[in-house]
Design an enzyme around this catalytic site. Structure first.
Site, PDB file in Angstrom:
ATOM      1  CE1 TYR A  63      -3.902  -2.222   0.451  1.00 44.94           C
ATOM      2  CE2 TYR A  63      -2.594  -3.272   2.152  1.00 44.94           C
ATOM      3  CZ  TYR A  63      -3.685  -3.271   1.320  1.00 44.94           C
ATOM      4  OH  TYR A  63      -4.563  -4.320   1.344  1.00 44.94           O
ATOM      5  CD  GLU A 109      -2.919 -12.544 -10.329  1.00 52.97           C
ATOM      6  OE1 GLU A 109      -3.959 -11.994 -10.712  1.00 52.97           O
ATOM      7  OE2 GLU A 109      -2.055 -11.931  -9.675  1.00 52.97           O
ATOM      8  CB  CYS A 126      -8.232  -4.877  -4.991  1.00 53.76           C
ATOM      9  SG  CYS A 126      -9.602  -6.030  -5.031  1.00 53.76           S
ATOM     10  CG  HIS A 127      -5.801 -10.421  -6.267  1.00 55.95           C
ATOM     11  ND1 HIS A 127      -6.595  -9.969  -7.308  1.00 55.95           N
ATOM     12  CD2 HIS A 127      -4.777 -11.100  -6.843  1.00 55.95           C
ATOM     13  CE1 HIS A 127      -6.068 -10.364  -8.453  1.00 55.95           C
ATOM     14  NE2 HIS A 127      -4.969 -11.059  -8.200  1.00 55.95           N
ATOM     15  CG  ASN A 156     -11.436  -2.846  -7.449  1.00 57.30           C
ATOM     16  OD1 ASN A 156     -12.127  -2.576  -8.419  1.00 57.30           O
ATOM     17  ND2 ASN A 156     -10.610  -3.873  -7.439  1.00 57.30           N
TER      18      ASN A 156
END
Length: 124
Positions: free
Chosen positions: A60, A118, A91-92, A83
């Site tokens: 962040y 991912e 956002c993850h 979001n």
């Protein structure tokens, strides 16, 4: 002029299929048309989230620095959590500076799983 009351199930279905293919690792992230509302600050945060490559994360605080607001770490977290189109705006991929996952609207197990998926899938 498009009728705002007209359903477009086939069009929406194609984008849903494309997102499902992405999550399953069969394709790149699609870029569906979006009509989302937000403040300029939120859009700056969401743009940074979309710039994070699949399989990577940013803190962040790093996102706050990248938008030129290094002290707005909590505001970045709030923009992240508001979001409206998760996965499309990933956002993850935002985590705490300590490396801990932090929170996630749909639960930390799902956040962890998305990041694992991912990082393991080839990026076609």
């Amino acid at each position: 002029v498009a009728d705002p009351n007209r359903r477009e199930d086939a069009r929406v279905g194609r984008w849903a299929d494309a997102l499902a293919d992405y999550v399953a690792g069969r394709s790149k992230m699609p870029a569906p048309p979006m009509d989302i509302r937000g403040t300029p600050f939120q859009f700056a945060v969401w743009e940074q989230l979309r710039a994070i490559p699949a399989g990577e994360t940013r803190s962040y605080s790093e996102i706050a620095r990248r938008i030129g607001r290094p002290r707005a770490i909590r505001a970045v977290g709030t923009a992240n959590s508001t979001n409206p189109v998760s996965i499309v705006i990933p956002c993850h991929r935002a985590i705490r500076a300590s490396g801990h996952l932090g929170g996630y609207r749909w639960g930390l197990d799902r956040k962890r799983k998305l990041l694992e998926m991912e990082s393991q899938k080839p990026n076609p």
